[in-house]
Design a protein around this motif. Structure first.
Motif, PDB file in Angstrom:
ATOM      1  N   MET A   1       0.852  -1.193   0.000  1.00 59.47           N
ATOM      2  CA  MET A   1       0.000   0.000   0.000  1.00 59.47           C
ATOM      3  C   MET A   1       0.885   1.240   0.000  1.00 59.47           C
ATOM      4  N   ASN A   2       0.553   2.206  -0.862  1.00 55.66           N
ATOM      5  CA  ASN A   2       1.359   3.418  -0.984  1.00 55.66           C
ATOM      6  C   ASN A   2       1.047   4.376   0.158  1.00 55.66           C
ATOM      7  N   SER A   3       2.052   4.651   0.992  1.00 60.37           N
ATOM      8  CA  SER A   3       1.849   5.539   2.135  1.00 60.37           C
ATOM      9  C   SER A   3       2.270   6.962   1.836  1.00 60.37           C
ATOM     10  N   GLN A   4       2.697   7.244   0.592  1.00 60.13           N
ATOM     11  CA  GLN A   4       3.116   8.583   0.221  1.00 60.13           C
ATOM     12  C   GLN A   4       1.915   9.530   0.242  1.00 60.13           C
ATOM     13  N   PRO A   5       2.060  10.727   0.792  1.00 59.21           N
ATOM     14  CA  PRO A   5       0.936  11.670   0.798  1.00 59.21           C
ATOM     15  C   PRO A   5       0.598  12.105  -0.623  1.00 59.21           C
ATOM     16  N   THR A   6      -0.685  12.359  -0.872  1.00 56.49           N
ATOM     17  CA  THR A   6      -1.095  12.862  -2.178  1.00 56.49           C
ATOM     18  C   THR A   6      -0.578  14.281  -2.351  1.00 56.49           C
ATOM     19  N   LEU A   7      -0.546  14.737  -3.610  1.00 63.06           N
ATOM     20  CA  LEU A   7      -0.064  16.091  -3.857  1.00 63.06           C
ATOM     21  C   LEU A   7      -0.993  17.126  -3.229  1.00 63.06           C
ATOM     22  N   LEU A   8      -2.301  16.814  -3.170  1.00 53.40           N
ATOM     23  CA  LEU A   8      -3.233  17.718  -2.498  1.00 53.40           C
ATOM     24  C   LEU A   8      -2.902  17.810  -1.011  1.00 53.40           C
ATOM     25  N   ALA A   9      -2.560  16.682  -0.395  1.00 51.80           N
ATOM     26  CA  ALA A   9      -2.184  16.695   1.022  1.00 51.80           C
ATOM     27  C   ALA A   9      -0.886  17.462   1.236  1.00 51.80           C
ATOM     28  N   VAL A  10       0.059  17.305   0.314  1.00 57.07           N
ATOM     29  CA  VAL A  10       1.317  18.064   0.388  1.00 57.07           C
ATOM     30  C   VAL A  10       1.030  19.553   0.304  1.00 57.07           C
ATOM     31  N   ALA A  11       0.143  19.923  -0.611  1.00 53.23           N
ATOM     32  CA  ALA A  11      -0.211  21.338  -0.777  1.00 53.23           C
ATOM     33  C   ALA A  11      -0.882  21.879   0.480  1.00 53.23           C
ATOM     34  N   GLU A  12      -1.861  21.135   1.007  1.00 52.89           N
ATOM     35  CA  GLU A  12      -2.590  21.589   2.200  1.00 52.89           C
ATOM     36  C   GLU A  12      -1.639  21.794   3.380  1.00 52.89           C
ATOM     37  N   SER A  13      -0.702  20.882   3.545  1.00 51.48           N
ATOM     38  CA  SER A  13       0.246  20.995   4.653  1.00 51.48           C
ATOM     39  C   SER A  13       1.094  22.258   4.522  1.00 51.48           C
ATOM     40  N   TYR A  14       1.640  22.483   3.331  1.00 53.64           N
ATOM     41  CA  TYR A  14       2.459  23.671   3.101  1.00 53.64           C
ATOM     42  C   TYR A  14       1.642  24.948   3.280  1.00 53.64           C
ATOM     43  N   LEU A  15       0.431  24.951   2.760  1.00 49.51           N
ATOM     44  CA  LEU A  15      -0.403  26.153   2.813  1.00 49.51           C
ATOM     45  C   LEU A  15      -0.816  26.481   4.239  1.00 49.51           C
ATOM     46  N   GLN A  16      -1.184  25.474   5.011  1.00 48.59           N
ATOM     47  CA  GLN A  16      -1.626  25.720   6.374  1.00 48.59           C
ATOM     48  C   GLN A  16      -0.468  26.082   7.298  1.00 48.59           C
ATOM     49  N   ASP A  17       0.671  25.423   7.106  1.00 50.66           N
ATOM     50  CA  ASP A  17       1.795  25.621   8.033  1.00 50.66           C
ATOM     51  C   ASP A  17       2.649  26.843   7.703  1.00 50.66           C
ATOM     52  N   VAL A  18       2.808  27.135   6.412  1.00 53.78           N
ATOM     53  CA  VAL A  18       3.744  28.177   5.989  1.00 53.78           C
ATOM     54  C   VAL A  18       3.043  29.395   5.394  1.00 53.78           C
ATOM     55  N   VAL A  19       2.083  29.162   4.513  1.00 56.09           N
ATOM     56  CA  VAL A  19       1.470  30.268   3.779  1.00 56.09           C
ATOM     57  C   VAL A  19       0.452  31.021   4.624  1.00 56.09           C
ATOM     58  N   ALA A  20      -0.496  30.312   5.218  1.00 52.30           N
ATOM     59  CA  ALA A  20      -1.586  30.957   5.950  1.00 52.30           C
ATOM     60  C   ALA A  20      -1.102  31.920   7.037  1.00 52.30           C
ATOM     61  N   PRO A  21      -0.103  31.562   7.856  1.00 53.45           N
ATOM     62  CA  PRO A  21       0.339  32.492   8.898  1.00 53.45           C
ATOM     63  C   PRO A  21       0.943  33.782   8.344  1.00 53.45           C
TER      64      PRO A  21
END
Length: 362
Positions: A1-21
């Motif tokens: 089973m592929n445990s790699q995060p989807t590109l949407l999940a990668v985007a959401e993480s970056y946006l919430q942690d780095v961009v939004a603040p």
């Protein structure tokens, strides 16, 4: 089973942690915005409109990623879509050498481009003219809008030929002189919103566009037919903006537990969800063989998305009360972003449909 995060999940993480603040800073600081754009590139998020092997996701996921970007920073959402649109134009070119030069480097942002074609929608005397000469074209005229000066170094530009066909090619987005030709970009405009995106106008004087930098030529009026087919493309930005307004209303509902705020959030949230579902159904799952029928439905949904961006932004202003007048107000920023997204890529038909929506009795 592929445990790699989807590109949407990668985007959401970056946006919430780095961009939004840092959304308020990104709205004003071009250097910070450029850094955020490079952050998208380092995560392979700048090739969303490219086909395989250069593209990374399916069209619906690409739409959802751009929706998320606009939700957390309208300035970043608007800037990245310029590059994504330029990349899409390059991918459709028959110039194989040019595609080989650019396409491998667009998703990562190693090559960054803007786009300037909106003037081709205008009626009357063309603002940018292309004169065929041996080996290419001479471009002359005024470019009214290009976003990303100092961030992008090149731009996909459209120009009109004497027979009214349009030429699309790549020119520098820097002031330069070469072989008797000249490109002069003016100082960034003072804008009501997204000042950091560095939008400029420019003057072309006998600038030589070699065939090596030519993407394609299109028949007269092609852009208008293309606008019909792509009328829903920027709804990801509109609904991302709407979601940003809802985020503000939800946050204030926690501080001000008034029933009216919760009721407004629930009603607007439901409207956004339904509009989003209808747009995705029409955009990704419905045939366009009967284009007139498809377009009539799509135009209504485009206007609904514009209306929701405006209403949720106004809701954010309302619940923020007097604090929305402060320069650093998140509600004020989202309100200004709705202004930009509401008229981005506007055609006469979109303008008329938007006005008709505004004139309807409540």
């Amino acid at each position: 089973m592929n445990s790699q995060p989807t590109l949407l999940a990668v985007a959401e993480s970056y946006l919430q942690d780095v961009v939004a603040p840092n959304a308020a800073i990104l709205d004003q600081d071009p250097d910070a915005l450029k850094t955020a754009l490079k952050g998208l590139g380092s995560r392979h998020l700048l090739g969303l409109k490219l086909p395989e092997p250069w593209g990374t996701v399916d069209p619906q996921t690409a739409w959802e990623i751009q929706e998320a970007i606009a939700r957390y920073s309208g300035a970043l959402g608007f800037l990245q879509t310029q590059h994504q649109s330029a990349g899409s134009a390059i991918s459709r070119s028959h110039n194989q050498a040019l595609k080989a030069e650019y396409l491998p480097h667009l998703a990562t942002g190693k090559r960054l481009l803007g786009i300037g074609v909106s003037h081709l929608r205008r009626q009357g005397n063309p603002l940018v003219k292309a004169l065929p000469i041996p080996g290419g074209f001479l471009l002359s005229g005024t470019v009214p809008w290009v976003t990303g000066f100092g961030i992008f170094h090149e731009v996909v530009l459209g120009a009109e030929l004497p027979d009214h066909r349009a030429v699309y090619g790549i020119i520098p987005l820097v002031n330069c002189q070469k072989s008797g030709g000249q490109i002069t970009w003016n100082a960034p405009m003072s804008l009501a919103a997204m000042q950091s995106t560095q939008t400029v106008s420019g003057i072309l004087e006998q600038w030589f566009l070699p065939e090596e930098k030519l993407l394609f030529m299109q028949p007269a009026g092609w852009i208008h037919e293309s606008d019909r087919k792509t009328v829903l493309n920027n709804t990801c930005l509109l609904l991302g903006c709407a979601r940003a307004g809802l985020d503000i209303i939800a946050a204030i509902a926690q501080k001000k537990p008034l029933p009216g705020i919760a009721a407004a959030f629930n009603a607007l949230d439901r409207q956004v969800i339904i509009c989003r579902q209808n747009i995705q159904q029409l955009l990704f799952h419905q045939s366009r063989e009967e284009l007139d029928t498809w377009y009539s439905q799509a135009l209504l949904l485009r206007v609904q998305a514009i209306d929701l961006a405006y209403k949720t932004a106004q809701g954010a202003i309302t619940v923020s009360s007097g604090a929305s007048n402060l320069g650093e107000s998140q509600a004020g920023r989202v309100y200004r972003e709705a202004l930009v997204f509401g008229v981005s890529g506007q055609t006469s038909a979109v303008m008329e449909a938007t006005l008709a929506q505004l004139m309807r009795s409540p």
